[in-house]
Design a protein around this motif. Structure first.
Motif, short mmCIF file in Angstrom:
data_model
loop_
_atom_site.label_atom_id
_atom_site.label_comp_id
_atom_site.label_asym_id
_atom_site.label_seq_id
_atom_site.Cartn_x
_atom_site.Cartn_y
_atom_site.Cartn_z
N THR A 90 0.85 -1.20 0.00
CA THR A 90 0.00 0.00 0.00
C THR A 90 0.88 1.23 0.00
N PRO A 91 0.76 2.10 -0.97
CA PRO A 91 1.61 3.32 -1.01
C PRO A 91 1.15 4.33 0.05
N TYR A 92 2.11 4.88 0.74
CA TYR A 92 1.81 5.90 1.76
C TYR A 92 1.55 7.24 1.10
N PRO A 93 0.55 7.97 1.55
CA PRO A 93 0.29 9.30 0.95
C PRO A 93 1.40 10.28 1.33
N THR A 94 1.95 10.88 0.36
CA THR A 94 3.05 11.83 0.57
C THR A 94 2.49 13.25 0.54
N GLU A 95 2.86 14.04 1.54
CA GLU A 95 2.43 15.44 1.60
C GLU A 95 3.28 16.29 0.68
N GLU A 96 2.61 17.14 -0.03
CA GLU A 96 3.31 18.04 -0.94
C GLU A 96 4.00 19.13 -0.14
N LYS A 97 5.30 19.14 -0.22
CA LYS A 97 6.07 20.12 0.52
C LYS A 97 6.07 21.46 -0.20
N THR A 98 5.95 22.50 0.58
CA THR A 98 5.99 23.84 0.00
C THR A 98 7.42 24.14 -0.42
N PRO A 99 7.62 24.60 -1.62
CA PRO A 99 8.99 24.90 -2.06
C PRO A 99 9.61 25.99 -1.20
N ARG A 100 10.88 25.85 -0.93
CA ARG A 100 11.60 26.78 -0.07
C ARG A 100 12.21 27.88 -0.91
N TRP A 101 12.00 29.10 -0.46
CA TRP A 101 12.56 30.28 -1.12
C TRP A 101 13.72 30.80 -0.29
N THR A 102 14.70 31.33 -0.97
CA THR A 102 15.89 31.89 -0.31
C THR A 102 15.94 33.39 -0.59
N LEU A 103 16.16 34.15 0.49
CA LEU A 103 16.16 35.60 0.41
C LEU A 103 17.53 36.11 0.86
N TYR A 104 18.22 36.82 -0.04
CA TYR A 104 19.51 37.42 0.26
C TYR A 104 19.32 38.93 0.39
N VAL A 105 19.78 39.49 1.49
CA VAL A 105 19.67 40.94 1.72
C VAL A 105 21.03 41.48 2.11
N ASP A 106 21.26 42.74 1.74
CA ASP A 106 22.50 43.42 2.11
C ASP A 106 22.26 44.92 2.02
N GLY A 107 22.98 45.66 2.84
CA GLY A 107 22.87 47.11 2.86
C GLY A 107 24.21 47.77 2.66
N SER A 108 24.16 48.97 2.10
CA SER A 108 25.37 49.74 1.84
C SER A 108 25.12 51.18 2.26
N SER A 109 26.08 51.75 2.98
CA SER A 109 25.94 53.11 3.48
C SER A 109 27.26 53.83 3.31
N ASN A 110 27.19 55.05 2.76
CA ASN A 110 28.38 55.89 2.64
C ASN A 110 28.01 57.31 3.04
N SER A 111 28.92 58.24 2.81
CA SER A 111 28.70 59.62 3.25
C SER A 111 27.64 60.33 2.43
N ARG A 112 27.35 59.83 1.22
CA ARG A 112 26.38 60.51 0.36
C ARG A 112 25.01 59.85 0.38
N LEU A 113 24.95 58.56 0.08
CA LEU A 113 23.67 57.88 -0.03
C LEU A 113 23.73 56.55 0.70
N CYS A 114 22.53 55.98 0.89
CA CYS A 114 22.40 54.66 1.50
C CYS A 114 21.45 53.85 0.64
N GLY A 115 21.72 52.56 0.53
CA GLY A 115 20.87 51.70 -0.28
C GLY A 115 20.95 50.27 0.18
N VAL A 116 19.98 49.47 -0.28
CA VAL A 116 19.94 48.06 0.05
C VAL A 116 19.68 47.28 -1.21
N GLY A 117 20.08 46.01 -1.17
CA GLY A 117 19.84 45.09 -2.27
C GLY A 117 19.14 43.85 -1.77
N VAL A 118 18.13 43.39 -2.51
CA VAL A 118 17.35 42.22 -2.13
C VAL A 118 17.30 41.28 -3.32
#
Length: 483
Positions: free
Chosen positions: A79-107
């Motif tokens: 008898t085959p066991y019912p397999t649960e559909e796993k939610t796909p995993r997402w990866t989030l990369y974040v980084d920030g940059s700050s200097n004397s003039r401007l500040c920004g972030v990247g996602v």
């Protein structure tokens, strides 16, 4: 294999010893365990197992064919066991940059099927490096919420911010605490945080630098966003209570010289003991430094910290008031407030010494000596009894609560005179006060005239012998005793 089966039987007998001792145990197996354990030429640990199992009533029977069990095992394996559909995993990369003039972030958001979403954000306000990292995480979480993505892991090369979000580090700065709580309120989905090396976060780092160096319109594949103000407001508003207290008239007199004309002299003497430094009022001292005056709200906080705070010892009222003065604080009712606070402390009442203090103040005694103050009243009329007595004359001493009573046939001044003379004066002496709410029977002038005629004024000196009447006075003499 036979040794394994024997070992399993021994372990079962040890675990369920009470059942093996009180019941007959049937062991169904296809292995010849009985023949092996009853051999006389056993060696090694099998001898110990055989001796240990010999004290129990164990019967060994062959297992036989198990058709239904085989069919159930076959059905369970195929008898085959019912397999649960796993939610796909997402990866989030974040980084920030700050200097004397401007500040920004990247996602950078990476998902299944090679889906990549890039976002560059530019700030029009100056921020610190840690604030930039938090702004990058907040921007990425907003994007994730809009896309309705659940299973996410957020990665950043900021060791401090990732440690604070995973509660590995403690958030101490006030501004970062606001950012921390703001992020925790947004994280209501399956989102985890992880710290990575800088070389593993080059793509988000390039986007953050792109936001600070390039203008909008370049690299059309990247989402460009401009943030005008920070996500967390840095403006703080502190409410102050301006209700008047004991310091208000003193401050007003020191600053403006205004006070009540009737209290000007007293206020002048009182204000000389105080000095105003900025908005704080301090009390002067002869041999001690300036003591800061506290408002009623601050008084409660100081007493709580000194009594039950982190360094509180549940000390008494006198010790507590001395500690407050040594700490540099003052208010006029420090001793009384400390006493009242200690009396209301539940722990001090529960674990303190037994108090023998009366729960109420002592009551005043109406009569300081016995048989000096009497209260009299007439009760009735009752049903006529023997001797046609219908009334009852009652006298009570205020000190000893001694009762004198006599039945009367009629209420007359003469009967009252006889009762007072016979039951009170002749037995306990002349009273100082007689209290009653009746009228003519006690206010008759004959009573006072009779007392004045019977009592002769006498003067006594020190060491004179004075006799006191102990029984009814009689003309032929009575019993006396020394006073």
């Amino acid at each position: 294999m036979v040794e394994k089966v024997a070992l399993a039987l021994v372990i079962t007998a040890r675990r369920m010893q009470m059942y093996f001792q009180n019941h007959r145990v049937i062991v169904k197996t296809n292995y010849p365990i009985m023949k092996i354990l009853t051999k006389p030429d056993l060696a090694g640990r099998m001898i110990g197992w055989a001796v240990e199992l010999s004290e129990f009533h164990i019967e060994y029977q062959p297992r036989g064919a198990i058709k239904f069990q085989a069919l159930a095992d076959f059905a369970a394996e195929l008898t085959p066991y019912p397999t649960e559909e796993k939610t796909p995993r997402w990866t989030l990369y974040v980084d920030g940059s700050s200097n004397s003039r401007l500040c920004g972030v990247g996602v950078v958001l990476e998902g299944p099927r090679e889906i990549v979403i890039e976002q560059a954000m530019k700030f029009e306000f100056k921020t610190s490096n840690n604030q930039v990292e938090y702004e990058a995480i907040i921007a990425s979480l907003h994007m994730v919420i809009e896309l309705e993505i659940t299973n996410i892991i957020c990665k950043s090369d900021s060791r401090l911010v990732m440690g604070q979000l995973t509660e590995e580090y403690e958030v101490r700065e006030t501004l970062l605490q606001q950012y921390f709580h703001f992020v925790k309120n947004l994280v209501s989905r399956e989102i985890s945080f992880q710290h990575i090396r800088r070389e593993n976060n080059t793509r988000a780092d390039a986007l953050s630098r792109l936001a600070t160096l390039k203008k909008k319109g370049v690299h059309r594949s990247t989402i460009h966003v401009t943030l005008v103000k920070p996500s967390v407001s840095t403006d703080e508003c502190m409410t102050t209570d301006t209700q008047p207290n004991w310091m208000t008239p003193i401050k007003q007199y020191l600053t403006e010289g205004i006070c009540d004309p009737h209290l000007e002299k007293m206020m002048k003497l009182q204000a000389a003991r105080y000095i105003l430094i900025g908005q704080d009022l301090y009390r002067r001292g002869y041999s001690r430094p300036l003591l800061k005056s506290l408002s009623p709200e601050q008084v409660t906080y100081v007493m709580t910290e000194l009594h039950v705070g982190i360094c509180g010892t549940h000390s008494g009222a006198r010790t507590m008031s001395t500690k407050i003065l040594r700490a540099g604080y003052y208010w006029p009712t420090v001793q009384g407030d400390c006493t009242e606070y200690v009396q209301k402390c539940v722990k001090c009442q529960e674990f303190g010494t037994l108090s023998h203090q009366k729960p109420e103040h002592l009551h005043y005694v109406l009569s300081p000596w016995p048989f000096v103050k009497w209260g009299m009243d007439i009760i009735g009329p009752f049903a006529p009894d023997k001797g046609q007595c219908k009334f009852l004359m009652v006298g009570i001493d205020y000190f000893t609560k001694w009762i004198e009573a006599e039945p009367l046939t009629a209420i007359t001044a003469r009967n009252v005179h006889n009762f007072v003379w016979k039951n009170i004066v002749c037995r306990f002496g002349l009273p100082q006060v007689i209290i009653t709410d009746n009228g003519r029977q006690f206010t008759d002038r004959g009573l006072a005239r009779r007392y004045n005629s019977k009592v002769k004024p006498r003067s006594y000196q020190k060491e004179d012998l004075v006799w006191r009447m102990r029984s009814d006075a009689r003309k032929d003499g009575g019993k006396f005793s020394s006073n």
